[in-house]
Design a protein around this motif. Structure first.
Motif, short mmCIF file in Angstrom:
data_model
loop_
_atom_site.label_atom_id
_atom_site.label_comp_id
_atom_site.label_asym_id
_atom_site.label_seq_id
_atom_site.Cartn_x
_atom_site.Cartn_y
_atom_site.Cartn_z
N LEU A 93 0.87 -1.19 0.00
CA LEU A 93 0.00 0.00 0.00
C LEU A 93 0.89 1.23 0.00
O LEU A 93 1.36 1.68 1.05
N ARG A 94 1.13 1.78 -1.18
CA ARG A 94 2.15 2.83 -1.35
C ARG A 94 1.53 4.18 -1.69
O ARG A 94 0.52 4.27 -2.39
N PHE A 95 2.21 5.22 -1.17
CA PHE A 95 1.78 6.59 -1.41
C PHE A 95 3.00 7.43 -1.76
O PHE A 95 4.13 7.07 -1.43
N ASP A 96 2.77 8.58 -2.39
CA ASP A 96 3.89 9.41 -2.84
C ASP A 96 4.37 10.37 -1.77
O ASP A 96 5.33 11.11 -1.99
N LYS A 97 3.74 10.37 -0.59
CA LYS A 97 4.15 11.26 0.50
C LYS A 97 4.10 10.52 1.83
O LYS A 97 3.45 9.48 1.95
N ILE A 98 4.80 11.08 2.80
CA ILE A 98 4.75 10.55 4.17
C ILE A 98 3.82 11.43 4.98
O ILE A 98 4.02 12.65 5.10
N GLY A 99 2.79 10.82 5.53
CA GLY A 99 1.81 11.54 6.31
C GLY A 99 0.68 10.60 6.68
O GLY A 99 0.80 9.38 6.53
N SER A 100 -0.41 11.14 7.18
CA SER A 100 -1.55 10.33 7.58
C SER A 100 -2.66 10.43 6.55
O SER A 100 -2.77 11.40 5.79
N LEU A 101 -3.49 9.41 6.55
CA LEU A 101 -4.53 9.25 5.52
C LEU A 101 -5.82 9.97 5.95
O LEU A 101 -6.24 9.88 7.10
N TYR A 102 -6.42 10.67 4.99
CA TYR A 102 -7.72 11.31 5.20
C TYR A 102 -8.61 10.99 4.01
O TYR A 102 -8.12 10.64 2.93
N GLU A 103 -9.91 11.15 4.21
CA GLU A 103 -10.87 10.90 3.14
C GLU A 103 -11.59 12.21 2.82
O GLU A 103 -12.19 12.83 3.72
N GLU A 104 -11.50 12.62 1.57
CA GLU A 104 -12.17 13.84 1.12
C GLU A 104 -12.78 13.62 -0.25
O GLU A 104 -12.11 13.13 -1.16
N ASN A 105 -14.05 13.97 -0.37
CA ASN A 105 -14.76 13.86 -1.65
C ASN A 105 -14.63 12.46 -2.24
O ASN A 105 -14.32 12.26 -3.42
N ASN A 106 -14.84 11.45 -1.38
CA ASN A 106 -14.82 10.04 -1.79
C ASN A 106 -13.46 9.58 -2.33
O ASN A 106 -13.37 8.63 -3.10
N SER A 107 -12.41 10.26 -1.95
CA SER A 107 -11.06 9.83 -2.32
C SER A 107 -10.15 9.95 -1.12
O SER A 107 -10.44 10.71 -0.18
N PHE A 108 -9.04 9.22 -1.13
CA PHE A 108 -8.11 9.19 -0.01
C PHE A 108 -6.88 10.02 -0.35
O PHE A 108 -6.29 9.88 -1.42
N ILE A 109 -6.47 10.88 0.59
CA ILE A 109 -5.31 11.73 0.37
C ILE A 109 -4.40 11.71 1.60
O ILE A 109 -4.84 11.40 2.71
N ILE A 110 -3.14 12.02 1.40
CA ILE A 110 -2.17 12.11 2.48
C ILE A 110 -2.02 13.57 2.91
O ILE A 110 -1.75 14.44 2.10
N LYS A 111 -2.21 13.80 4.23
CA LYS A 111 -2.04 15.15 4.77
C LYS A 111 -1.02 15.09 5.91
O LYS A 111 -0.17 14.21 5.92
N GLU A 112 -1.08 16.00 6.85
CA GLU A 112 -0.06 16.09 7.90
C GLU A 112 0.11 14.77 8.63
O GLU A 112 -0.82 13.96 8.73
N CYS A 113 1.31 14.54 9.15
CA CYS A 113 1.67 13.28 9.79
C CYS A 113 1.23 13.27 11.25
O CYS A 113 1.62 14.15 12.03
N LEU A 114 0.44 12.27 11.61
CA LEU A 114 -0.06 12.14 12.98
C LEU A 114 0.61 10.96 13.69
O LEU A 114 0.01 10.34 14.57
N SER A 115 1.83 10.66 13.34
CA SER A 115 2.53 9.52 13.95
C SER A 115 2.74 9.77 15.44
O SER A 115 2.69 10.91 15.92
#
Length: 443
Positions: A93-115
């Motif tokens: 499960l790969r993404f082009d950025k390091i951060g946490s996952l959010y759901e907006e407008n029925n799609s998943f995006i990476i935003k600020e890191c909540l580690s």
């Protein structure tokens, strides 16, 4: 944590669970509905999800201080091997950025890191970069900044660099372990060692050395331009199994984020994330991961993955230190240092040399301004050691010995060590023997 942070964690956990259900076979609860606002029919933020099938692993994977028998090694190996397979699935499960996952407008995006390293232990209040990060270097720099500011300004709780908290595994009985913890508490109470400027400076020196340590850790990655998703806490409380010890569900995805690949390929800490599993179980984790790779996978990626997995134990230690969620920070740092610099390099001399430099002397003087007054420290010591005369005497003597090779060059300058006194399990055992002999003589 502030309510706003809690809302972000809720939104991210819900999005992570929904993404995993849609894009993987990893067993997680199904999210029926969620809302991060209190402006709803319930009146509070919520997540409605399905019940986890099976029962938590914590019911049978007994901690070291339990009087009940724990799972046998083959059964533990079976569970760890399954966690290796789940880690392989997460690695896809790969993404082009390091951060946490959010759901907006029925799609998943990476935003600020909540580690955990960015949020826990009051770090959510720090003014640091939080991403999303486009490179692992940015991510590591952010965690190092968080640790540095933590060491300089936030509460250090139980973290005393030269006096690691006693580990249960070093003692034959729980009673002996409890006694060691009492002695440790006595020792760090004298002079309020934990939140002292001396202890803070030790951590700052260690943090600054991590830049070089991380650079020397780097291995060729299979897909260096993307970052896998990771569960932040695979403890026995969050793993559900059936009667045959097959994993049925993984819960608690709060603080989840994407991370650099090497940090994913680390064996889990069980029973809790700060506990290191045995070498035998680490092999089971690696075998489970490799077994999940399809036969069509090219030989080169398999070789790269295995090499990273075999080095996973080191990255596990690095992660514990960066997040400051361990009880033995000095041994962790010592292992990382030896791994990157070799046994010929003297870690103690490095610390002593750094503390003598003009940069750290100035920093020490700045941090020292936040130390408690001697009056307040002495009052707290008096309250703590009331009716504990022998323990007070022992703690004072140990403190005197720990500072025996310390010189004062000037009243305005910090104490300059000529040696580094680090406590160990043997020390607490020797003190326990002394106390026992003393009590026998008193009879």
């Amino acid at each position: 944590m502030p309510m706003e942070i809690g809302r972000k964690l809720l939104l991210s956990e819900a999005a992570t669970l929904r993404y995993l259900r849609a894009h993987s076979e990893i067993p997680v609860p199904e999210v029926y509905d969620y809302c991060a606002s209190s402006d709803n029919e319930i009146g509070i933020p919520f997540i409605f999800m399905s019940e986890a099938p099976g029962w938590p692993l914590s019911k049978v994977w007994k901690s070291a201080d339990s009087s009940q028998p724990s799972l046998e090694t083959p059964t533990k190996a079976k569970i760890i091997s399954q966690l290796g397979k789940i880690t392989w699935k997460l690695a896809q499960l790969r993404f082009d950025k390091i951060g946490s996952l959010y759901e907006e407008n029925n799609s998943f995006i990476i935003k600020e890191c909540l580690s955990r390293g960015h949020m826990m232990n009051e770090r959510c209040s720090l003014d640091i970069a939080r991403g999303p990060f486009t490179s692992k270097e940015e991510f590591y720099d952010s965690l190092i900044s968080a640790l540095s500011e933590h060491a300089e300004a936030l509460r250090l709780s139980h973290h005393c660099f030269i006096a690691p908290v006693p580990s249960r595994s070093d003692y034959l009985s729980y009673r002996q372990y409890e006694s060691a913890v009492d002695l440790w508490n006595d020792f760090v109470t004298i002079g309020r060692k934990i939140d002292s400027s001396d202890n803070r400076l030790d951590y700052i020196v260690a943090v600054d050395a991590l830049h070089d340590v991380i650079q020397k850790f780097q291995l060729p990655e299979t897909y260096p331009e993307t970052f896998p998703l990771c569960h932040p806490d695979l403890s026995v409380n969050n793993i559900y199994v059936d009667e045959d010890y097959n994993i049925t569900c993984i819960i608690d995805w709060a603080f989840a984020s994407t991370i650099p690949e090497p940090m994913l390929l680390t064996p889990p800490g069980l029973p809790q994330y700060r506990d290191e599993i045995s070498s035998e179980l680490q092999i089971s984790f690696i075998d489970g991961f490799i077994a999940s790779m399809s036969e069509s996978t090219r030989e080169n990626p398999v070789h790269r993955y295995r090499k990273s997995l075999e080095r996973g134990r080191v990255f596990w230690k690095l992660s514990r230190l960066l997040n400051l969620d361990s009880i033995n920070d000095y041994p962790l740092f010592s292992t990382l240092w030896k791994f990157t610099h070799g046994p010929e390099q003297d870690l103690v001399q490095y610390f002593l040399q750094q503390r003598r430099s003009a940069h750290y002397i100035q920093l020490y003087n700045e941090v020292q301004q936040e130390d408690e007054s001697i009056f307040k420290i002495e009052k707290d010591e008096k309250d703590y050691f009331r009716n504990k005369d022998l323990r007070h005497t022992i703690a004072n003597k140990m403190t005197l010995m720990s500072e025996w090779k310390t010189k004062y060059t000037d009243k305005r300058l910090p104490r300059l060590r000529e040696d580094m006194f680090v406590t160990s399990a043997n020390l607490w055992k020797w003190v326990q023997i002394f106390i026992q002999n003393w009590e026998k003589m008193s009879w």
